[in-house]
Design a protein around this motif. Structure first.
Motif, PDB file in Angstrom:
ATOM      1  N   MET A  70       9.531  -7.834  -1.574  1.00  0.00           N
ATOM      2  CA  MET A  70       8.677  -8.265  -0.476  1.00  0.00           C
ATOM      3  C   MET A  70       9.223  -9.540   0.166  1.00  0.00           C
ATOM      4  N   LEU A  71       9.775 -10.426  -0.647  1.00  0.00           N
ATOM      5  CA  LEU A  71      10.340 -11.674  -0.119  1.00  0.00           C
ATOM      6  C   LEU A  71      11.559 -11.387   0.755  1.00  0.00           C
TER       7      LEU A  71
ATOM      8  N   PHE B 123       0.594  -9.193  -1.576  1.00  0.00           N
ATOM      9  CA  PHE B 123       1.541 -10.130  -2.172  1.00  0.00           C
ATOM     10  C   PHE B 123       0.792 -11.150  -3.037  1.00  0.00           C
ATOM     11  N   ALA B 124      -0.296 -11.680  -2.515  1.00  0.00           N
ATOM     12  CA  ALA B 124      -1.075 -12.688  -3.248  1.00  0.00           C
ATOM     13  C   ALA B 124      -1.585 -12.123  -4.573  1.00  0.00           C
TER      14      ALA B 124
ATOM     15  N   ARG C 110       8.760 -18.869   2.316  1.00  0.00           N
ATOM     16  CA  ARG C 110       8.343 -17.460   2.452  1.00  0.00           C
ATOM     17  C   ARG C 110       7.259 -17.118   1.429  1.00  0.00           C
ATOM     18  N   ILE C 111       7.378 -17.625   0.209  1.00  0.00           N
ATOM     19  CA  ILE C 111       6.358 -17.401  -0.817  1.00  0.00           C
ATOM     20  C   ILE C 111       5.019 -17.938  -0.334  1.00  0.00           C
TER      21      ILE C 111
ATOM     22  N   PHE D 204      13.291 -18.533  -7.427  1.00  0.00           N
ATOM     23  CA  PHE D 204      13.703 -18.249  -6.053  1.00  0.00           C
ATOM     24  C   PHE D 204      13.424 -19.441  -5.137  1.00  0.00           C
ATOM     25  N   PRO D 205      14.062 -20.576  -5.373  1.00  0.00           N
ATOM     26  CA  PRO D 205      13.763 -21.756  -4.552  1.00  0.00           C
ATOM     27  C   PRO D 205      14.086 -21.543  -3.072  1.00  0.00           C
ATOM     28  N   GLU D 206      15.020 -20.639  -2.777  1.00  0.00           N
ATOM     29  CA  GLU D 206      15.378 -20.382  -1.382  1.00  0.00           C
ATOM     30  C   GLU D 206      14.244 -19.681  -0.622  1.00  0.00           C
TER      31      GLU D 206
END
Length: 78
Positions: A75-76, A29-30, A18-19, A12-14
């Motif tokens: 979540m992203l 998320f972490a 956000r990551i 998901f490079p886009e």
């Protein structure tokens, strides 16, 4: 045997920024991110024949990786 990398930055490079933001601001998320990468590492070791667990264990790990990736992706996109 060629082993595919399934790290989130690659898939998901886009969502690169956000990551990073979610890893630093969202503990859930972490935790999922870390778990995903640990499961992915285990699957890669199996695919590289470094470890040789049963087929059932391998499939369970792969299914867990898919589930985690789906949760992280949701979540992203939120």
């Amino acid at each position: 045997m060629t082993v595919e990398h399934h790290d989130l930055q690659h898939d998901f490079p886009e969502f690169h920024d956000r990551i990073h933001a979610l890893k630093t601001s969202n503990a859930h998320f972490a935790r999922l991110f870390d778990e995903y990468h640990e499961v992915d590492r285990q699957v890669r070791r199996i695919e590289q024949e470094i470890e040789t667990p049963s087929d059932a264990v391998t499939e369970e790990l792969k299914m867990r990786r898919v589930k985690l990736k789906g949760e992280l992706y949701a979540m992203l996109r939120a």
